[in-house]
Design a protein around this motif. Sequence first.
Motif, PDB file in Angstrom:
ATOM      1  N   VAL A  75      46.333  40.318  52.978  1.00  0.00           N
ATOM      2  CA  VAL A  75      45.347  40.195  51.760  1.00  0.00           C
ATOM      3  C   VAL A  75      45.697  38.882  51.097  1.00  0.00           C
ATOM      4  O   VAL A  75      44.455  38.203  50.701  1.00  0.00           O
ATOM      5  N   ALA A  76      46.603  38.301  50.849  1.00  0.00           N
ATOM      6  CA  ALA A  76      46.880  36.901  50.222  1.00  0.00           C
ATOM      7  C   ALA A  76      46.034  35.912  51.043  1.00  0.00           C
ATOM      8  O   ALA A  76      45.517  35.151  50.495  1.00  0.00           O
ATOM      9  N   ARG A  77      46.337  36.006  52.361  1.00  0.00           N
ATOM     10  CA  ARG A  77      45.657  34.844  53.120  1.00  0.00           C
ATOM     11  C   ARG A  77      44.021  35.112  53.263  1.00  0.00           C
ATOM     12  O   ARG A  77      43.214  34.214  52.986  1.00  0.00           O
TER      13      ARG A  77
ATOM     14  N   VAL B  47      44.269  35.311  46.815  1.00  0.00           N
ATOM     15  CA  VAL B  47      45.036  35.726  45.579  1.00  0.00           C
ATOM     16  C   VAL B  47      46.534  35.630  45.824  1.00  0.00           C
ATOM     17  O   VAL B  47      46.854  36.387  47.070  1.00  0.00           O
ATOM     18  N   SER B  48      47.171  35.147  44.903  1.00  0.00           N
ATOM     19  CA  SER B  48      48.717  35.257  45.220  1.00  0.00           C
ATOM     20  C   SER B  48      49.290  36.574  45.208  1.00  0.00           C
ATOM     21  O   SER B  48      48.963  37.109  44.285  1.00  0.00           O
ATOM     22  N   VAL B  49      50.362  36.599  45.903  1.00  0.00           N
ATOM     23  CA  VAL B  49      50.860  38.154  45.741  1.00  0.00           C
ATOM     24  C   VAL B  49      52.664  37.977  45.732  1.00  0.00           C
ATOM     25  O   VAL B  49      53.108  37.137  46.186  1.00  0.00           O
ATOM     26  N   GLY B  50      53.102  38.777  44.587  1.00  0.00           N
ATOM     27  CA  GLY B  50      54.496  38.794  44.469  1.00  0.00           C
ATOM     28  C   GLY B  50      54.765  40.057  44.634  1.00  0.00           C
ATOM     29  O   GLY B  50      54.353  41.051  44.511  1.00  0.00           O
TER      30      GLY B  50
ATOM     31  N   THR C  76      37.587  44.785  42.817  1.00  0.00           N
ATOM     32  CA  THR C  76      37.127  45.710  41.621  1.00  0.00           C
ATOM     33  C   THR C  76      37.558  45.256  40.505  1.00  0.00           C
ATOM     34  O   THR C  76      36.965  45.126  39.410  1.00  0.00           O
ATOM     35  N   HIS C  77      38.796  44.953  40.237  1.00  0.00           N
ATOM     36  CA  HIS C  77      39.542  44.806  39.205  1.00  0.00           C
ATOM     37  C   HIS C  77      39.625  43.254  38.766  1.00  0.00           C
ATOM     38  O   HIS C  77      40.006  43.026  37.624  1.00  0.00           O
ATOM     39  N   ALA C  78      39.583  42.419  39.519  1.00  0.00           N
ATOM     40  CA  ALA C  78      39.583  40.932  39.179  1.00  0.00           C
ATOM     41  C   ALA C  78      38.463  40.135  40.138  1.00  0.00           C
ATOM     42  O   ALA C  78      38.593  39.200  41.102  1.00  0.00           O
ATOM     43  N   PRO C  79      37.131  40.559  39.721  1.00  0.00           N
ATOM     44  CA  PRO C  79      36.022  39.811  40.214  1.00  0.00           C
ATOM     45  C   PRO C  79      36.156  38.196  40.161  1.00  0.00           C
ATOM     46  O   PRO C  79      35.256  37.529  40.917  1.00  0.00           O
ATOM     47  N   ALA C  80      36.670  37.778  39.358  1.00  0.00           N
ATOM     48  CA  ALA C  80      36.683  36.294  38.918  1.00  0.00           C
ATOM     49  C   ALA C  80      37.491  35.474  39.925  1.00  0.00           C
ATOM     50  O   ALA C  80      37.657  34.519  39.982  1.00  0.00           O
ATOM     51  N   MET C  81      38.371  36.349  40.968  1.00  0.00           N
ATOM     52  CA  MET C  81      39.165  35.598  41.953  1.00  0.00           C
ATOM     53  C   MET C  81      38.195  34.753  42.801  1.00  0.00           C
ATOM     54  O   MET C  81      38.938  33.736  43.287  1.00  0.00           O
ATOM     55  N   ASP C  82      37.146  34.926  42.960  1.00  0.00           N
ATOM     56  CA  ASP C  82      35.994  34.138  44.027  1.00  0.00           C
ATOM     57  C   ASP C  82      35.919  32.860  43.155  1.00  0.00           C
ATOM     58  O   ASP C  82      35.393  31.886  43.764  1.00  0.00           O
TER      59      ASP C  82
END
Length: 123
Positions: free
Chosen positions: A55-57, A61-64, A114-120
């Motif tokens: 999912v990160a790749r 989106v960075s994943v912790g 859905t919850h972070a549409p600004a990621m693009d």
Amino acid sequence: MDDQTSTPTPTPIPVHLDDGDALESFVASHGTCLVEFYTKGCSLCQAMESVLGNVARSTGVSVGMMNPRDDPELIERFGVRSVPKFVVFHDGEQVASRADGFLGGDELTAFLETHAPAMDERA
């Protein structure tokens, strides 16, 4: 450790976070990120690590990954009642959470979109 405060760079693999301070730093240094709360010995949590990497790749989106038992204050703060629990942060604020057990890559990506549409918008 890289200083990512001026230009956040997505991490292609999940980052293991040691405590609440590391969590705060991780969230503050990424516009949008996903954090999985897990516990050692949780087979569903272990199975999620490769999904989280994919999912990160695929999303950028960075994943912790954070074991809240390493910093018990986080259990109450984020309402961790079961694991794995996924929390989406945008601009330093929690915007969504979900604790439904194992999620496949498509389902986790849809949750992010859905919850972070600004990621693009970061591209």
